[in-house]
Structure formats: C-alpha cells, structure tokens
Design a protein around this motif. Structure first.
Motif, PDB file in Angstrom:
ATOM      1  N   LEU A   1       0.824  -1.210   0.000  1.00 25.91           N
ATOM      2  CA  LEU A   1       0.000   0.000   0.000  1.00 25.91           C
ATOM      3  C   LEU A   1       0.862   1.265   0.000  1.00 25.91           C
ATOM      4  CD1 LEU A   1      -2.768  -1.128   2.508  1.00 25.91           C
ATOM      5  CD2 LEU A   1      -3.079  -0.667   0.058  1.00 25.91           C
ATOM      6  N   GLU A   2       1.924   1.281   0.809  1.00 28.90           N
ATOM      7  CA  GLU A   2       2.811   2.447   0.835  1.00 28.90           C
ATOM      8  C   GLU A   2       3.534   2.605  -0.500  1.00 28.90           C
ATOM      9  OE1 GLU A   2       5.294   3.140   4.240  1.00 28.90           O
ATOM     10  OE2 GLU A   2       3.716   2.497   5.620  1.00 28.90           O
ATOM     11  N   MET A   3       3.876   1.496  -1.140  1.00 28.62           N
ATOM     12  CA  MET A   3       4.503   1.565  -2.460  1.00 28.62           C
ATOM     13  C   MET A   3       3.544   2.173  -3.481  1.00 28.62           C
ATOM     14  SD  MET A   3       6.453  -2.149  -2.590  1.00 28.62           S
ATOM     15  CE  MET A   3       6.966  -2.003  -4.311  1.00 28.62           C
ATOM     16  N   ALA A   4       2.287   1.744  -3.465  1.00 25.75           N
ATOM     17  CA  ALA A   4       1.297   2.266  -4.421  1.00 25.75           C
ATOM     18  C   ALA A   4       1.069   3.762  -4.208  1.00 25.75           C
ATOM     19  CB  ALA A   4      -0.016   1.493  -4.291  1.00 25.75           C
ATOM     20  N   ARG A   5       0.950   4.161  -2.949  1.00 21.76           N
ATOM     21  CA  ARG A   5       0.740   5.587  -2.651  1.00 21.76           C
ATOM     22  C   ARG A   5       1.997   6.400  -2.954  1.00 21.76           C
ATOM     23  NH1 ARG A   5      -2.232   3.405   2.273  1.00 21.76           N
ATOM     24  NH2 ARG A   5      -4.424   3.684   1.733  1.00 21.76           N
ATOM     25  N   GLY A   6       3.161   5.831  -2.640  1.00 23.14           N
ATOM     26  CA  GLY A   6       4.423   6.521  -2.900  1.00 23.14           C
ATOM     27  C   GLY A   6       4.688   6.722  -4.376  1.00 23.14           C
ATOM     28  N   ALA A   7       4.321   5.743  -5.195  1.00 22.99           N
ATOM     29  CA  ALA A   7       4.510   5.876  -6.641  1.00 22.99           C
ATOM     30  C   ALA A   7       3.689   7.041  -7.179  1.00 22.99           C
ATOM     31  CB  ALA A   7       4.126   4.573  -7.343  1.00 22.99           C
ATOM     32  N   ILE A   8       2.484   7.185  -6.670  1.00 23.10           N
ATOM     33  CA  ILE A   8       1.633   8.315  -7.088  1.00 23.10           C
ATOM     34  C   ILE A   8       2.246   9.639  -6.637  1.00 23.10           C
ATOM     35  CG2 ILE A   8      -0.594   9.445  -6.671  1.00 23.10           C
ATOM     36  CD1 ILE A   8      -1.585   7.190  -8.039  1.00 23.10           C
ATOM     37  N   SER A   9       2.648   9.707  -5.372  1.00 26.73           N
ATOM     38  CA  SER A   9       3.144  10.985  -4.847  1.00 26.73           C
ATOM     39  C   SER A   9       4.499  11.382  -5.423  1.00 26.73           C
ATOM     40  CB  SER A   9       3.186  10.964  -3.314  1.00 26.73           C
ATOM     41  OG  SER A   9       4.160  10.071  -2.849  1.00 26.73           O
ATOM     42  N   HIS A  10       5.236  10.415  -5.993  1.00 29.65           N
ATOM     43  CA  HIS A  10       6.533  10.712  -6.598  1.00 29.65           C
ATOM     44  C   HIS A  10       6.465  10.711  -8.125  1.00 29.65           C
ATOM     45  CE1 HIS A  10       7.719   9.604  -2.489  1.00 29.65           C
ATOM     46  NE2 HIS A  10       8.751  10.398  -2.699  1.00 29.65           N
ATOM     47  N   SER A  11       5.267  10.919  -8.654  1.00 29.42           N
ATOM     48  CA  SER A  11       5.089  10.939 -10.107  1.00 29.42           C
ATOM     49  C   SER A  11       3.968  11.914 -10.459  1.00 29.42           C
ATOM     50  CB  SER A  11       4.717   9.539 -10.610  1.00 29.42           C
ATOM     51  OG  SER A  11       3.389   9.201 -10.253  1.00 29.42           O
ATOM     52  N   GLY A  12       3.663  11.973 -11.726  1.00 23.63           N
ATOM     53  CA  GLY A  12       2.546  12.780 -12.195  1.00 23.63           C
ATOM     54  C   GLY A  12       1.340  11.931 -12.525  1.00 23.63           C
ATOM     55  N   ALA A  13       1.318  10.691 -12.052  1.00 24.23           N
ATOM     56  CA  ALA A  13       0.282   9.734 -12.426  1.00 24.23           C
ATOM     57  C   ALA A  13      -0.995   9.892 -11.609  1.00 24.23           C
ATOM     58  CB  ALA A  13       0.814   8.312 -12.280  1.00 24.23           C
ATOM     59  N   HIS A  14      -2.076   9.366 -12.187  1.00 25.37           N
ATOM     60  CA  HIS A  14      -3.383   9.347 -11.528  1.00 25.37           C
ATOM     61  C   HIS A  14      -3.653   8.015 -10.837  1.00 25.37           C
ATOM     62  CE1 HIS A  14      -3.784  12.094 -15.044  1.00 25.37           C
ATOM     63  NE2 HIS A  14      -4.286  12.874 -14.108  1.00 25.37           N
ATOM     64  N   VAL A  15      -3.075   6.925 -11.385  1.00 29.77           N
ATOM     65  CA  VAL A  15      -3.281   5.584 -10.836  1.00 29.77           C
ATOM     66  C   VAL A  15      -1.943   4.857 -10.765  1.00 29.77           C
ATOM     67  CG1 VAL A  15      -5.692   5.335 -11.552  1.00 29.77           C
ATOM     68  CG2 VAL A  15      -3.872   4.636 -13.101  1.00 29.77           C
ATOM     69  N   SER A  16      -1.891   3.889  -9.859  1.00 25.36           N
ATOM     70  CA  SER A  16      -0.644   3.133  -9.691  1.00 25.36           C
ATOM     71  C   SER A  16      -0.952   1.673  -9.421  1.00 25.36           C
ATOM     72  CB  SER A  16       0.169   3.691  -8.522  1.00 25.36           C
ATOM     73  OG  SER A  16      -0.492   3.447  -7.286  1.00 25.36           O
ATOM     74  N   VAL A  17       0.086   0.878  -9.654  1.00 35.90           N
ATOM     75  CA  VAL A  17       0.069  -0.511  -9.218  1.00 35.90           C
ATOM     76  C   VAL A  17       1.431  -0.793  -8.604  1.00 35.90           C
ATOM     77  CG1 VAL A  17       0.809  -1.476 -11.455  1.00 35.90           C
ATOM     78  CG2 VAL A  17      -0.455  -2.911  -9.834  1.00 35.90           C
ATOM     79  N   ALA A  18       1.428  -1.537  -7.499  1.00 32.86           N
ATOM     80  CA  ALA A  18       2.668  -1.880  -6.805  1.00 32.86           C
ATOM     81  C   ALA A  18       2.681  -3.379  -6.538  1.00 32.86           C
ATOM     82  CB  ALA A  18       2.773  -1.119  -5.485  1.00 32.86           C
ATOM     83  N   VAL A  19       3.865  -3.970  -6.665  1.00 31.14           N
ATOM     84  CA  VAL A  19       4.014  -5.412  -6.472  1.00 31.14           C
ATOM     85  C   VAL A  19       5.233  -5.678  -5.593  1.00 31.14           C
ATOM     86  CG1 VAL A  19       4.392  -7.627  -7.612  1.00 31.14           C
ATOM     87  CG2 VAL A  19       3.036  -5.869  -8.751  1.00 31.14           C
ATOM     88  N   THR A  20       5.040  -6.513  -4.580  1.00 31.19           N
ATOM     89  CA  THR A  20       6.147  -6.964  -3.742  1.00 31.19           C
ATOM     90  C   THR A  20       5.886  -8.413  -3.365  1.00 31.19           C
ATOM     91  OG1 THR A  20       7.473  -6.506  -1.762  1.00 31.19           O
ATOM     92  CG2 THR A  20       5.099  -6.019  -1.609  1.00 31.19           C
ATOM     93  N   GLY A  21       6.915  -9.242  -3.474  1.00 28.77           N
ATOM     94  CA  GLY A  21       6.683 -10.652  -3.204  1.00 28.77           C
ATOM     95  C   GLY A  21       7.958 -11.471  -3.177  1.00 28.77           C
ATOM     96  N   ILE A  22       7.762 -12.774  -3.086  1.00 29.96           N
ATOM     97  CA  ILE A  22       8.861 -13.729  -3.030  1.00 29.96           C
ATOM     98  C   ILE A  22       8.735 -14.646  -4.241  1.00 29.96           C
ATOM     99  CG2 ILE A  22      10.014 -15.510  -1.664  1.00 29.96           C
ATOM    100  CD1 ILE A  22       8.434 -14.269   0.789  1.00 29.96           C
ATOM    101  N   ALA A  23       9.544 -14.372  -5.264  1.00 28.00           N
ATOM    102  CA  ALA A  23       9.460 -15.140  -6.505  1.00 28.00           C
ATOM    103  C   ALA A  23      10.223 -16.454  -6.426  1.00 28.00           C
ATOM    104  CB  ALA A  23       9.968 -14.290  -7.673  1.00 28.00           C
ATOM    105  N   GLY A  24      11.174 -16.542  -5.517  1.00 25.24           N
ATOM    106  CA  GLY A  24      11.920 -17.779  -5.337  1.00 25.24           C
ATOM    107  C   GLY A  24      13.168 -17.860  -6.200  1.00 25.24           C
ATOM    108  N   PRO A  25      13.863 -18.937  -6.177  1.00 26.89           N
ATOM    109  CA  PRO A  25      13.484 -20.179  -5.498  1.00 26.89           C
ATOM    110  C   PRO A  25      13.727 -20.138  -3.993  1.00 26.89           C
ATOM    111  CG  PRO A  25      15.598 -20.483  -6.584  1.00 26.89           C
ATOM    112  CD  PRO A  25      15.113 -19.102  -6.939  1.00 26.89           C
ATOM    113  N   ASP A  26      14.478 -19.148  -3.517  1.00 28.14           N
ATOM    114  CA  ASP A  26      14.767 -19.021  -2.089  1.00 28.14           C
ATOM    115  C   ASP A  26      14.000 -17.842  -1.505  1.00 28.14           C
ATOM    116  OD1 ASP A  26      16.728 -21.085  -2.295  1.00 28.14           O
ATOM    117  OD2 ASP A  26      18.165 -19.607  -3.050  1.00 28.14           O
TER     118      ASP A  26
END
Length: 164
Positions: free
Chosen positions: A86-111
């Motif tokens: 959520l902070e990534m999505a909001r931060g992307a908006i506040s650090h850009s000129g965009a109206h909408v954002s998408v943010a992704v964070t996860g564990i892709a592996g294998p470790d």
C-alpha cells in the motif's frame, strides 16, 4: 496451466485503451517483478500517452528513498506485506505525475520463503491520486518466472477491473 504471453498482452492492450480513453496516467512500483509490468506496458505503441514512469524498488533502501515507504513499516511487517504494498502504491503516485498506480512486492523464489510467507507469496496494491489504495495477497505456484508472470498478469487485470 502456464500463462501465455498473449494473455498478458491482451490484458495490457485492454488497459492501454482504458487509460487512454479516461485520459489517465499510470505509474508502477515493482519489486519481485523487476520492471516486468512497465516493460510489458511500454511495449505497446502509444504508451507515452498514458504511462508516466516505473519504479523498480527491489531493495528495501530503494523502497525507502524512491517511494517513501517508512522504515517502521518495513521493520514491523517486512517488505512482502500488505502495508508495504500500500505504501509503495501511494508513494509511486506521490513521486510521479500519475493518476493511478500498481505496486508489487513478493517472493518469486526459489529461495527467500518462510512458513508465514512461502515462495510465491505476492502482494499487489492499486492506488489512486486522491490517496485511496487497496491491496490483495496472492499465492502463486511454479518457478521464479511463473510467479513473476502471474504477478504481472494479476497486476494488469486488477487495474483493468478498477478502471471500468
């Protein structure tokens, strides 16, 4: 069943149409997808009309300095969490000129997985300029590439659903 490139491309083209029609600018904040969403979207001709910028914030330091994710959020919940997404999505908006954002964070592996956050755990958040954001947890199967491809597709599908 593996995700086909055509499936991602079709979702991306639908998103491009919605963003262009609504005259909205999009920004991305990506960790485990490593810029894959931005790369997919900017592969569409005319993307400069609706794609503002992408942030690849793989490290915690990048999340802090580029998106304004708080250290206390990372300490308390970790990088792979609803709060961080959520902070990534909001931060992307506040650090850009965009109206909408998408943010992704996860564990892709294998470790990198844990019992609480196994490999394939991905949080995706979608944000809007007025501060609203929502996030959803996914548990993807497969190898590193499969997890990343599923995350890219779900991020784009989620944007499509929210722009209808």
């Amino acid at each position: 069943m593996p995700i086909r490139d055509e499936e991602i491309l079709a979702a991306a083209q639908a998103l491009a149409g919605s963003l262009a029609q609504q005259r909205l600018l999009l920004t991305t904040a990506e960790s485990c997808t490593g810029g894959g969403i931005a790369e997919t979207l900017t592969g569409i001709a005319g993307a400069s009309a609706w794609f503002d910028r992408g942030f690849v914030t793989y490290s915690n330091e990048a999340k802090l300095s580029m998106l304004g994710v708080s250290q206390s959020t990372l300490d308390r919940f970790g990088a792979v969490s609803e709060a961080t997404a959520l902070e990534m999505a909001r931060g992307a908006i506040s650090h850009s000129g965009a109206h909408v954002s998408v943010a992704v964070t996860g564990i892709a592996g294998p470790d990198g997985g844990t019992p609480d956050k196994p490999v394939g755990t991905v949080w995706i958040a979608w944000g809007q300029k007025l501060g609203y954001a929502e996030a959803r947890r996914f548990q993807f199967d497969g190898d590193r590439n499969a997890v990343r491809q599923q995350a890219i597709l779900e991020a784009i599908l989620g944007l499509n659903a929210r722009l209808k």
